[in-house]
Design a protein around this motif. Structure first.
Motif, PDB file in Angstrom:
ATOM      1  N   GLY A  34       0.815  -1.207   0.000  1.00 30.12           N
ATOM      2  CA  GLY A  34       0.000   0.000   0.000  1.00 30.12           C
ATOM      3  C   GLY A  34       0.849   1.259   0.000  1.00 30.12           C
ATOM      4  O   GLY A  34       2.086   1.205  -0.026  1.00 30.12           O
ATOM      5  N   PRO A  35       0.215   2.436   0.049  1.00 34.96           N
ATOM      6  CA  PRO A  35       0.961   3.698   0.018  1.00 34.96           C
ATOM      7  C   PRO A  35       1.844   3.854   1.254  1.00 34.96           C
ATOM      8  O   PRO A  35       1.441   3.525   2.363  1.00 34.96           O
ATOM      9  CB  PRO A  35      -0.147   4.764   0.005  1.00 34.96           C
ATOM     10  CG  PRO A  35      -1.389   4.037  -0.427  1.00 34.96           C
ATOM     11  CD  PRO A  35      -1.248   2.643   0.074  1.00 34.96           C
ATOM     12  N   MET A  36       3.057   4.377   1.031  1.00 36.99           N
ATOM     13  CA  MET A  36       3.993   4.646   2.117  1.00 36.99           C
ATOM     14  C   MET A  36       4.499   6.083   1.994  1.00 36.99           C
ATOM     15  O   MET A  36       4.925   6.503   0.909  1.00 36.99           O
ATOM     16  CB  MET A  36       5.182   3.685   2.070  1.00 36.99           C
ATOM     17  CG  MET A  36       4.822   2.228   2.286  1.00 36.99           C
ATOM     18  SD  MET A  36       4.328   1.871   3.988  1.00 36.99           S
ATOM     19  CE  MET A  36       5.905   1.939   4.825  1.00 36.99           C
ATOM     20  N   VAL A  37       4.473   6.802   3.091  1.00 37.62           N
ATOM     21  CA  VAL A  37       4.994   8.170   3.122  1.00 37.62           C
ATOM     22  C   VAL A  37       6.500   8.106   3.328  1.00 37.62           C
ATOM     23  O   VAL A  37       6.976   7.546   4.322  1.00 37.62           O
ATOM     24  CB  VAL A  37       4.335   8.980   4.260  1.00 37.62           C
ATOM     25  CG1 VAL A  37       4.982  10.358   4.382  1.00 37.62           C
ATOM     26  CG2 VAL A  37       2.838   9.112   4.017  1.00 37.62           C
ATOM     27  N   VAL A  38       7.267   8.695   2.401  1.00 35.18           N
ATOM     28  CA  VAL A  38       8.727   8.642   2.509  1.00 35.18           C
ATOM     29  C   VAL A  38       9.365  10.019   2.689  1.00 35.18           C
ATOM     30  O   VAL A  38      10.558  10.105   2.965  1.00 35.18           O
ATOM     31  CB  VAL A  38       9.349   7.926   1.291  1.00 35.18           C
ATOM     32  CG1 VAL A  38       8.965   6.460   1.284  1.00 35.18           C
ATOM     33  CG2 VAL A  38       8.941   8.589  -0.018  1.00 35.18           C
ATOM     34  N   ASP A  39       8.592  11.092   2.552  1.00 37.77           N
ATOM     35  CA  ASP A  39       9.148  12.423   2.810  1.00 37.77           C
ATOM     36  C   ASP A  39       8.009  13.428   2.922  1.00 37.77           C
ATOM     37  O   ASP A  39       6.941  13.247   2.321  1.00 37.77           O
ATOM     38  CB  ASP A  39      10.111  12.854   1.695  1.00 37.77           C
ATOM     39  CG  ASP A  39      11.080  13.930   2.138  1.00 37.77           C
ATOM     40  OD1 ASP A  39      11.153  14.195   3.360  1.00 37.77           O
ATOM     41  OD2 ASP A  39      11.782  14.502   1.279  1.00 37.77           O
ATOM     42  N   ILE A  40       8.250  14.494   3.692  1.00 39.64           N
ATOM     43  CA  ILE A  40       7.284  15.571   3.887  1.00 39.64           C
ATOM     44  C   ILE A  40       8.055  16.883   3.815  1.00 39.64           C
ATOM     45  O   ILE A  40       9.130  17.011   4.412  1.00 39.64           O
ATOM     46  CB  ILE A  40       6.567  15.458   5.246  1.00 39.64           C
ATOM     47  CG1 ILE A  40       5.899  14.089   5.391  1.00 39.64           C
ATOM     48  CG2 ILE A  40       5.529  16.572   5.405  1.00 39.64           C
ATOM     49  CD1 ILE A  40       5.422  13.789   6.811  1.00 39.64           C
TER      50      ILE A  40
END
Length: 303
Positions: free
Chosen positions: A241-247
């Motif tokens: 599924g979707p993964m957050v890798v930077d903000i």
């Protein structure tokens, strides 16, 4: 309104914020620009400057390790409105801290390790390789490396922190070689597809794409968890599924339709809203009073 933009030298000619400043001035607002990297600031007199009401809000557009954030934090401590909230900016500028806040807030992020020297990541279980290693204060894909095996950590391909900061390492998320960049402009979401810095052989042009509903939900949660209003989220569509890798706070907003007008209007709304909180205090900080904008639900960028 009376606004002050704190702009790092490397963004001097960028549309964000140059064109936003021009737009705000064209609308009749007073906009001053400070260059933290080449200015002397009378820090001891800052509280008097804020109390005098010279500006309604300050807006930060600097690199992660630049001096602007210290100045912004000092102004916020005396009660000045900042865009974004200064505590939210600090929370995402340090990627090691951001990983903790994201996991605590229930966001899907890869397992994250932190160390002052790349060779320390040799203690990461080999089953979690390959690793993505990058500076904890990095930006714009700077010094991001894919490390296939532990012995490559000392092979010269990984930039050391030189004692100036931390490095972080995360297990590589298998993906198509493209990143999904989601931009948020005060509640409105827009998705852009672009080549990953780890896959320079890809030739996918940067373009606006439809925004999956699940990714929209995650991007909205990022704003709530960190207390951000103008931000970007890098998402990988991995096998789990979707993964957050930077903000990023105040990103480029490339491919966002009418980005200059939208961002300019958002800055004004945020400045007018001010802050419902007490002056900024000790970090870390999770969440803040949200604005009057509903959570984005539609696909493709509309609210």
């Amino acid at each position: 309104m009376r606004l002050c933009f704190l702009v790092e030298e490397q963004y001097r000619h960028d549309g964000m914020p140059r064109d936003v400043i021009a737009q705000l001035r064209a609308w009749g607002h007073q906009v001053d620009v400070e260059w933290p990297g080449r200015s002397m600031i009378r820090m001891s007199e800052l509280s008097e400057v804020v109390a005098a009401g010279r500006h309604d809000a300050w807006v930060l557009k600097t690199v992660s390790g630049g001096p602007g954030l210290t100045l912004l934090e000092a102004a916020a401590t005396t009660g000045l409105t900042t865009v974004n909230d200064v505590r939210a900016i600090r929370g995402v500028r340090d990627k090691a801290l951001a990983a903790v806040l994201a996991r605590t807030g229930g966001l899907p992020v890869p397992m994250t390790y932190a160390a002052a020297r790349a060779e320390e990541f040799a203690a990461v279980p080999e089953a979690e390789y390959p690793l993505v290693v990058k500076p904890a204060d990095g930006s714009s894909g700077r010094a991001v490396r894919l490390v296939e095996r532990p012995e490559q950590l000392t092979a010269g391909g990984v930039a050391p922190s030189d004692g100036a900061g931390m490095l972080i390492a995360q297990p590589y998320v298998p993906n198509s070689g493209t990143d999904l960049k989601v931009y948020c402009v005060a509640g409105e979401l827009y998705a852009t597809e672009r080549c990953s810095p780890l896959h320079p052989d890809q030739t996918v042009p940067e373009r606006q794409v439809p925004l999956p509903v699940e990714v929209a939900r995650i991007a909205t949660e990022v704003g709530a968890v960190f207390g951000l209003d103008l931000y970007g989220v890098d998402v990988l569509l991995g096998p789990d599924g979707p993964m957050v890798v930077d903000i990023n706070d105040f990103p480029s907003f490339r491919q966002v339709p009418d980005a200059v007008a939208r961002v300019s209007a958002a800055v004004l709304r945020l400045a007018r809203r001010g802050t419902a909180c007490a002056p900024a205090g000790t970090l870390p900080f999770i969440g803040h009073q949200r604005g009057p904008w509903p959570a984005a639900e539609a696909v493709g960028g509309a609210r």
